[in-house]
Scaffold this motif. Structure first.
Motif, PDB file in Angstrom:
ATOM      1  N   THR A  23       0.903  -1.653   0.051  1.00 15.62           N
ATOM      2  CA  THR A  23      -0.424  -0.133   0.173  1.00 15.62           C
ATOM      3  C   THR A  23       0.728   1.441   0.323  1.00 15.62           C
ATOM      4  N   LYS A  24       0.474   1.948  -0.272  1.00 18.26           N
ATOM      5  CA  LYS A  24       1.468   3.466  -1.050  1.00 18.26           C
ATOM      6  C   LYS A  24       1.029   4.468   0.300  1.00 18.26           C
ATOM      7  N   GLY A  25       2.136   5.084   0.914  1.00 14.73           N
ATOM      8  CA  GLY A  25       2.393   5.926   2.080  1.00 14.73           C
ATOM      9  C   GLY A  25       2.232   4.519   3.095  1.00 14.73           C
ATOM     10  N   VAL A  26       2.303   3.174   2.950  1.00 14.84           N
ATOM     11  CA  VAL A  26       2.438   2.845   4.083  1.00 14.84           C
ATOM     12  C   VAL A  26       4.486   1.884   4.752  1.00 14.84           C
ATOM     13  N   ARG A  27       4.296   2.533   5.427  1.00 17.42           N
ATOM     14  CA  ARG A  27       5.819   2.022   5.930  1.00 17.42           C
ATOM     15  C   ARG A  27       5.992   0.276   6.257  1.00 17.42           C
ATOM     16  N   HIS A  28       7.301  -0.501   5.373  1.00 11.77           N
ATOM     17  CA  HIS A  28       7.220  -2.083   5.967  1.00 11.77           C
ATOM     18  C   HIS A  28       8.633  -1.972   6.855  1.00 11.77           C
ATOM     19  N   ILE A  29       8.332  -2.772   8.229  1.00 14.90           N
ATOM     20  CA  ILE A  29       9.737  -3.085   9.276  1.00 14.90           C
ATOM     21  C   ILE A  29      10.081  -3.644   8.970  1.00 14.90           C
ATOM     22  N   THR A  30      11.010  -4.403   9.506  1.00 15.35           N
ATOM     23  CA  THR A  30      11.393  -6.103  10.043  1.00 15.35           C
ATOM     24  C   THR A  30      11.013  -5.950  11.080  1.00 15.35           C
ATOM     25  N   THR A  31      11.100  -7.623  11.438  1.00 13.59           N
ATOM     26  CA  THR A  31      10.794  -7.904  13.221  1.00 13.59           C
ATOM     27  C   THR A  31      12.377  -7.550  14.139  1.00 13.59           C
ATOM     28  N   ASP A  32      13.103  -7.080  13.386  1.00  8.27           N
ATOM     29  CA  ASP A  32      14.761  -6.919  14.343  1.00  8.27           C
ATOM     30  C   ASP A  32      13.966  -5.127  14.137  1.00  8.27           C
ATOM     31  N   GLU A  33      13.481  -3.877  13.651  1.00  5.55           N
ATOM     32  CA  GLU A  33      13.598  -2.692  13.837  1.00  5.55           C
ATOM     33  C   GLU A  33      11.821  -3.228  14.464  1.00  5.55           C
ATOM     34  N   LYS A  36      12.728  -2.871  18.333  1.00  3.15           N
ATOM     35  CA  LYS A  36      13.273  -1.235  18.758  1.00  3.15           C
ATOM     36  C   LYS A  36      11.979  -0.409  18.916  1.00  3.15           C
ATOM     37  N   LEU A  37      10.717  -0.919  18.865  1.00  6.87           N
ATOM     38  CA  LEU A  37       9.741   0.276  18.647  1.00  6.87           C
ATOM     39  C   LEU A  37       8.759  -0.464  19.743  1.00  6.87           C
ATOM     40  N   ILE A  38       9.499  -1.826  20.428  1.00  8.36           N
ATOM     41  CA  ILE A  38       7.781  -2.772  20.953  1.00  8.36           C
ATOM     42  C   ILE A  38       7.247  -2.107  22.385  1.00  8.36           C
ATOM     43  N   ASN A  40       7.132   1.471  22.783  1.00 10.97           N
ATOM     44  CA  ASN A  40       7.380   2.922  22.443  1.00 10.97           C
ATOM     45  C   ASN A  40       5.480   2.932  22.937  1.00 10.97           C
ATOM     46  N   LYS A  41       5.032   3.570  23.455  1.00 10.12           N
ATOM     47  CA  LYS A  41       3.719   3.682  24.779  1.00 10.12           C
ATOM     48  C   LYS A  41       3.240   4.020  23.225  1.00 10.12           C
ATOM     49  N   ASN A  42       3.384   5.731  22.782  1.00  9.71           N
ATOM     50  CA  ASN A  42       2.423   6.578  21.433  1.00  9.71           C
ATOM     51  C   ASN A  42       2.563   5.267  20.196  1.00  9.71           C
ATOM     52  N   ILE A  43       2.627   3.925  20.304  1.00  7.70           N
ATOM     53  CA  ILE A  43       2.238   3.375  19.398  1.00  7.70           C
ATOM     54  C   ILE A  43       0.906   2.164  19.101  1.00  7.70           C
ATOM     55  N   GLN A  44       0.489   1.961  18.045  1.00  9.71           N
ATOM     56  CA  GLN A  44      -0.298   1.108  18.730  1.00  9.71           C
ATOM     57  C   GLN A  44      -0.680  -0.271  18.195  1.00  9.71           C
ATOM     58  N   PHE A  45      -0.140  -1.322  18.679  1.00  8.28           N
ATOM     59  CA  PHE A  45       0.007  -2.409  17.871  1.00  8.28           C
ATOM     60  C   PHE A  45      -1.161  -3.366  17.639  1.00  8.28           C
ATOM     61  N   VAL A  46      -1.231  -3.883  16.113  1.00  5.64           N
ATOM     62  CA  VAL A  46      -2.306  -4.653  16.037  1.00  5.64           C
ATOM     63  C   VAL A  46      -2.259  -6.012  15.488  1.00  5.64           C
ATOM     64  N   ASP A  47      -2.607  -7.571  15.857  1.00  4.88           N
ATOM     65  CA  ASP A  47      -2.131  -8.743  15.512  1.00  4.88           C
ATOM     66  C   ASP A  47      -3.311  -8.804  14.267  1.00  4.88           C
ATOM     67  N   VAL A  48      -3.530  -8.817  13.044  1.00  5.40           N
ATOM     68  CA  VAL A  48      -4.628  -9.128  12.130  1.00  5.40           C
ATOM     69  C   VAL A  48      -4.773 -10.557  12.091  1.00  5.40           C
ATOM     70  N   ARG A  49      -4.486 -11.507  13.211  1.00  5.89           N
ATOM     71  CA  ARG A  49      -4.831 -13.401  12.955  1.00  5.89           C
ATOM     72  C   ARG A  49      -5.213 -13.194  13.248  1.00  5.89           C
ATOM     73  N   THR A  50      -6.150 -14.785  13.211  1.00  4.59           N
ATOM     74  CA  THR A  50      -7.490 -15.036  14.114  1.00  4.59           C
ATOM     75  C   THR A  50      -7.209 -15.681  15.768  1.00  4.59           C
ATOM     76  N   PRO A  51      -8.189 -15.351  15.856  1.00  5.24           N
ATOM     77  CA  PRO A  51      -8.105 -15.646  17.871  1.00  5.24           C
ATOM     78  C   PRO A  51      -7.070 -16.962  18.383  1.00  5.24           C
TER      79      PRO A  51
END
Length: 118
Positions: A23-33, A36-38, A40-51
């Motif tokens: 998607t245009k305008g979407v950043r792509h990062i590796t799991t190593d990156e 480093k961000l995990i 950060n309280k100013n980021i919301q993390f969403v897992d879209v897999r099944t429960p």
């Protein structure tokens, strides 16, 4: 008849390309990156897999919003905060980034390789 086959082939190629092109305008990062961000309280993390997938193996900072429910439950997220999305391999999260972009989210990041790379 050949013309019809060419048109159908072209439509199929466009359809497939649209599903796999980032998607245009979407950043792509590796799991190593991501590591480093995990914290950060100013980021919301969403897992879209099944429960079921999420409960088997998860990253604690991520909340589970299955892809098929994302459009309906996105209002629980802030459109202004950076949103990092993960799935099992990166395919569903790439699709999720398209949904979030259409809904007006400003800063979206996809984790390349997903949980398989984690």
């Amino acid at each position: 008849m050949e013309y019809v086959n060419l048109v159908l082939m072209g439509i199929l190629i466009l359809f497939l390309a649209q599903r796999f092109i980032p998607t245009k305008g979407v950043r792509h990062i590796t799991t190593d990156e991501l590591k480093k961000l995990i914290k950060n309280k100013n980021i919301q993390f969403v897992d879209v897999r099944t429960p079921g997938e999420f409960n088997q193996r998860k990253i604690n900072q991520f909340q589970n919003i299955p892809l098929h429910q994302l459009a309906q439950k996105a209002n629980a997220l802030s459109k202004e905060k950076e949103t990092i999305v993960i799935c099992q391999s990166g395919m569903r999260s790439n699709k999720a980034t398209k949904i979030l972009k259409k809904l007006g989210f400003k800063s979206i990041t996809n984790v390349k390789g997903g949980m398989s790379a984690w």
